[in-house]
Design a protein around this motif. Sequence first.
Motif, PDB file in Angstrom:
ATOM      1  N   LEU A  90      -3.192 -16.530  17.518  1.00 32.97           N
ATOM      2  CA  LEU A  90      -3.230 -16.267  16.079  1.00 32.97           C
ATOM      3  C   LEU A  90      -4.225 -17.195  15.377  1.00 32.97           C
ATOM      4  O   LEU A  90      -4.984 -16.760  14.506  1.00 32.97           O
ATOM      5  N   LEU A  91      -4.212 -18.471  15.738  1.00 32.65           N
ATOM      6  CA  LEU A  91      -5.158 -19.420  15.149  1.00 32.65           C
ATOM      7  C   LEU A  91      -6.595 -19.015  15.456  1.00 32.65           C
ATOM      8  O   LEU A  91      -7.483 -19.085  14.602  1.00 32.65           O
ATOM      9  N   GLN A  92      -6.802 -18.547  16.688  1.00 29.80           N
ATOM     10  CA  GLN A  92      -8.137 -18.091  17.100  1.00 29.80           C
ATOM     11  C   GLN A  92      -8.551 -16.858  16.304  1.00 29.80           C
ATOM     12  O   GLN A  92      -9.693 -16.763  15.836  1.00 29.80           O
ATOM     13  N   SER A  93      -7.634 -15.924  16.126  1.00 28.17           N
ATOM     14  CA  SER A  93      -7.953 -14.678  15.403  1.00 28.17           C
ATOM     15  C   SER A  93      -8.234 -14.929  13.927  1.00 28.17           C
ATOM     16  O   SER A  93      -8.954 -14.169  13.282  1.00 28.17           O
ATOM     17  N   LYS A  94      -7.657 -16.020  13.375  1.00 33.32           N
ATOM     18  CA  LYS A  94      -7.867 -16.361  11.965  1.00 33.32           C
ATOM     19  C   LYS A  94      -9.088 -17.273  11.778  1.00 33.32           C
ATOM     20  O   LYS A  94      -9.359 -17.719  10.659  1.00 33.32           O
ATOM     21  N   ASP A  95      -9.811 -17.539  12.874  1.00 34.09           N
ATOM     22  CA  ASP A  95     -10.989 -18.418  12.836  1.00 34.09           C
ATOM     23  C   ASP A  95     -10.663 -19.800  12.275  1.00 34.09           C
ATOM     24  O   ASP A  95     -11.461 -20.402  11.538  1.00 34.09           O
ATOM     25  N   ILE A  96      -9.475 -20.304  12.613  1.00 33.78           N
ATOM     26  CA  ILE A  96      -9.076 -21.649  12.186  1.00 33.78           C
ATOM     27  C   ILE A  96      -9.566 -22.656  13.223  1.00 33.78           C
ATOM     28  O   ILE A  96      -9.305 -22.511  14.416  1.00 33.78           O
ATOM     29  N   ASP A  97     -10.288 -23.645  12.758  1.00 34.76           N
ATOM     30  CA  ASP A  97     -10.790 -24.700  13.638  1.00 34.76           C
ATOM     31  C   ASP A  97      -9.615 -25.615  13.994  1.00 34.76           C
ATOM     32  O   ASP A  97      -9.095 -26.333  13.134  1.00 34.76           O
ATOM     33  N   PHE A  98      -9.182 -25.593  15.244  1.00 35.57           N
ATOM     34  CA  PHE A  98      -8.004 -26.359  15.619  1.00 35.57           C
ATOM     35  C   PHE A  98      -8.166 -27.015  16.981  1.00 35.57           C
ATOM     36  O   PHE A  98      -8.946 -26.570  17.822  1.00 35.57           O
ATOM     37  N   GLN A  99      -7.408 -28.093  17.173  1.00 36.50           N
ATOM     38  CA  GLN A  99      -7.234 -28.698  18.493  1.00 36.50           C
ATOM     39  C   GLN A  99      -5.746 -28.789  18.741  1.00 36.50           C
ATOM     40  O   GLN A  99      -4.978 -29.195  17.860  1.00 36.50           O
ATOM     41  N   ASN A 125      11.436 -19.621  13.080  1.00 36.83           N
ATOM     42  CA  ASN A 125      12.402 -18.958  13.940  1.00 36.83           C
ATOM     43  C   ASN A 125      11.996 -18.993  15.415  1.00 36.83           C
ATOM     44  O   ASN A 125      10.822 -19.172  15.748  1.00 36.83           O
ATOM     45  N   PHE A 126      12.951 -18.789  16.290  1.00 36.09           N
ATOM     46  CA  PHE A 126      12.692 -18.709  17.717  1.00 36.09           C
ATOM     47  C   PHE A 126      11.730 -17.552  18.019  1.00 36.09           C
ATOM     48  O   PHE A 126      11.825 -16.481  17.408  1.00 36.09           O
ATOM     49  N   HIS A 127      10.816 -17.773  18.936  1.00 37.48           N
ATOM     50  CA  HIS A 127       9.826 -16.767  19.359  1.00 37.48           C
ATOM     51  C   HIS A 127       8.910 -16.337  18.208  1.00 37.48           C
ATOM     52  O   HIS A 127       8.283 -15.276  18.285  1.00 37.48           O
ATOM     53  N   ASP A 128       8.820 -17.126  17.146  1.00 34.28           N
ATOM     54  CA  ASP A 128       8.130 -16.687  15.928  1.00 34.28           C
ATOM     55  C   ASP A 128       6.825 -17.453  15.715  1.00 34.28           C
ATOM     56  O   ASP A 128       6.754 -18.391  14.911  1.00 34.28           O
ATOM     57  N   ALA A 129       5.782 -17.042  16.420  1.00 34.74           N
ATOM     58  CA  ALA A 129       4.474 -17.686  16.263  1.00 34.74           C
ATOM     59  C   ALA A 129       3.920 -17.463  14.863  1.00 34.74           C
ATOM     60  O   ALA A 129       3.235 -18.336  14.311  1.00 34.74           O
ATOM     61  N   ASN A 130       4.205 -16.305  14.269  1.00 34.42           N
ATOM     62  CA  ASN A 130       3.730 -16.032  12.909  1.00 34.42           C
ATOM     63  C   ASN A 130       4.363 -16.988  11.902  1.00 34.42           C
ATOM     64  O   ASN A 130       3.710 -17.418  10.946  1.00 34.42           O
ATOM     65  N   GLY A 131       5.647 -17.325  12.129  1.00 35.82           N
ATOM     66  CA  GLY A 131       6.312 -18.285  11.252  1.00 35.82           C
ATOM     67  C   GLY A 131       5.681 -19.659  11.347  1.00 35.82           C
ATOM     68  O   GLY A 131       5.501 -20.347  10.342  1.00 35.82           O
ATOM     69  N   ALA A 132       5.324 -20.067  12.570  1.00 35.08           N
ATOM     70  CA  ALA A 132       4.655 -21.351  12.758  1.00 35.08           C
ATOM     71  C   ALA A 132       3.282 -21.341  12.100  1.00 35.08           C
ATOM     72  O   ALA A 132       2.871 -22.309  11.446  1.00 35.08           O
ATOM     73  N   LEU A 133       2.560 -20.218  12.255  1.00 39.05           N
ATOM     74  CA  LEU A 133       1.238 -20.085  11.638  1.00 39.05           C
ATOM     75  C   LEU A 133       1.329 -20.207  10.121  1.00 39.05           C
ATOM     76  O   LEU A 133       0.491 -20.872   9.490  1.00 39.05           O
ATOM     77  N   LYS A 134       2.333 -19.597   9.539  1.00 36.08           N
ATOM     78  CA  LYS A 134       2.490 -19.643   8.084  1.00 36.08           C
ATOM     79  C   LYS A 134       2.646 -21.087   7.600  1.00 36.08           C
ATOM     80  O   LYS A 134       2.059 -21.482   6.582  1.00 36.08           O
ATOM     81  N   ILE A 135       3.415 -21.893   8.326  1.00 39.48           N
ATOM     82  CA  ILE A 135       3.595 -23.297   7.940  1.00 39.48           C
ATOM     83  C   ILE A 135       2.281 -24.060   8.091  1.00 39.48           C
ATOM     84  O   ILE A 135       1.917 -24.882   7.241  1.00 39.48           O
ATOM     85  N   ILE A 136       1.549 -23.781   9.157  1.00 41.70           N
ATOM     86  CA  ILE A 136       0.249 -24.436   9.365  1.00 41.70           C
ATOM     87  C   ILE A 136      -0.712 -24.081   8.239  1.00 41.70           C
ATOM     88  O   ILE A 136      -1.456 -24.938   7.733  1.00 41.70           O
ATOM     89  N   GLN A 137      -0.696 -22.824   7.811  1.00 41.32           N
ATOM     90  CA  GLN A 137      -1.559 -22.407   6.705  1.00 41.32           C
ATOM     91  C   GLN A 137      -1.154 -23.100   5.409  1.00 41.32           C
ATOM     92  O   GLN A 137      -2.010 -23.428   4.582  1.00 41.32           O
ATOM     93  N   GLU A 138       0.152 -23.341   5.226  1.00 43.87           N
ATOM     94  CA  GLU A 138       0.605 -24.100   4.064  1.00 43.87           C
ATOM     95  C   GLU A 138       0.030 -25.511   4.106  1.00 43.87           C
ATOM     96  O   GLU A 138      -0.411 -26.056   3.090  1.00 43.87           O
ATOM     97  N   TYR A 139       0.045 -26.104   5.290  1.00 46.38           N
ATOM     98  CA  TYR A 139      -0.503 -27.453   5.453  1.00 46.38           C
ATOM     99  C   TYR A 139      -1.991 -27.480   5.093  1.00 46.38           C
ATOM    100  O   TYR A 139      -2.461 -28.392   4.412  1.00 46.38           O
ATOM    101  N   LEU A 140      -2.727 -26.484   5.572  1.00 47.85           N
ATOM    102  CA  LEU A 140      -4.168 -26.436   5.307  1.00 47.85           C
ATOM    103  C   LEU A 140      -4.451 -26.263   3.820  1.00 47.85           C
ATOM    104  O   LEU A 140      -5.463 -26.762   3.307  1.00 47.85           O
ATOM    105  N   LYS A 141      -3.566 -25.590   3.115  1.00 45.43           N
ATOM    106  CA  LYS A 141      -3.745 -25.363   1.689  1.00 45.43           C
ATOM    107  C   LYS A 141      -3.395 -26.610   0.885  1.00 45.43           C
ATOM    108  O   LYS A 141      -4.082 -26.955  -0.096  1.00 45.43           O
ATOM    109  N   ASP A 142      -2.309 -27.301   1.280  1.00 47.26           N
ATOM    110  CA  ASP A 142      -1.866 -28.488   0.547  1.00 47.26           C
ATOM    111  C   ASP A 142      -0.992 -29.330   1.484  1.00 47.26           C
ATOM    112  O   ASP A 142       0.144 -28.953   1.776  1.00 47.26           O
ATOM    113  N   ASN A 143      -1.506 -30.475   1.925  1.00 49.83           N
ATOM    114  CA  ASN A 143      -0.743 -31.277   2.881  1.00 49.83           C
ATOM    115  C   ASN A 143       0.178 -32.310   2.225  1.00 49.83           C
ATOM    116  O   ASN A 143       0.923 -33.011   2.915  1.00 49.83           O
TER     117      ASN A 143
END
Length: 379
Positions: A229-238, A331-349
């Motif tokens: 998901l991070l790759q598909s969103k072109d998010i620069d990540f390690q 949630n369990f098995h919820d990569a989209n939920g994890a992505l949403k939190i990461i996007q929140e971080y990128l917007k305002d940490n």
Amino acid sequence: MQSIAILAAWSVGEVDGYIYLSSTHCVYLEYITTHYDKVFLLSTRSKDNSINNKTLFKADNLIFLPLPIISSYINAVPKLGKWKKAIETVSDKVDLIYCRVPDPFSWMPALLFKKKTIMHFVGDTIDATKNNEKWSWLKKQIMIAGYLPDYVLTLLAAKRSRVYTNGYHLTEKLSKFGIQGTPVISSTVRESSLKSPDLLVKHINIHLIYIGYIRFAKGIKTIMNLCSLLQSKDIDFQFDVIGSGEMYSELQEYVNKNQLSSNVILHGHINDREKMNSILRESNLFVFPSLSEGSPRVVIEAMAQGVPVISTPVGSLPTTFKDGDTIRYFNFHDANGALKIIQEYLKDNKPFVNQRNKAFLAVKEKYTIEAFLSQVFNY
């Protein structure tokens, strides 16, 4: 002070009379050997008696009695007699026996030898089996059925023992069988190793980290899906992944196949705590997608190094850390939920800075190894 025996499947290597264990278990033994006159360690050997990725431990009052190499509970069953003989050897020499559950035959000291026993429930084999993504429904039922005799004996032994559990959820489960347990939060964080949080690092868009076993029950599939998901969103990540396990080769194949080798760094097992903490402190978020846990020490360790944690509501975490306050849950098995939190971080940490500051203080005040072990071994 008293004498104590430790019955645990800790996978110990031995060379020229010296023993080698994981750094975590060395920390435990350091505490125990300073609080008891004599300590007998009854523990499984590591495969081929290997000392790779292990730490030398020395104590004049420690005696090591090796148990056979095992790869699973089923593998241990034919060797039951070895456990009985080892316990029989120390039974009259110790005042107390500490047993880890669900390590094999933890019921023996209380049931067979009528010893004063501490039973420490660190996980739940049945729950972990149910959450194994790789096994079919039929295989899960067969594995659970094969484990039930040991589980029943363990419950009977627990009724005669002092019981501690890694988290309230295990205490609640045992209470249904009439067993009174005391929940504790497992920790390897020393007061001296706490790292006061600095400003979050900003060298790439997001620097993620996972520490733990590389196996299905730890949610490694979710990590794979999150990376896609991070790759598909072109998010620069390690994404630093620290640990080993039966799913390591599959994770490695996924990284290579999806051309993620520059983004996902597979470190394997790291036994050097300072090196691991150094990588932690370079990270922005600790990602923990586990499906089955007791009290996950790595979450405490991340918080102690000032890293905000995003996690599934697994094990003792929901009753220990509050969502949106000291931790963030998906949630369990919820990569989209994890992505949403990461996007929140990128917007305002800023909310995550507040979160990790509160978590750091909570660990400092309540969840150090000194607090944890003094509670379990103060019998």
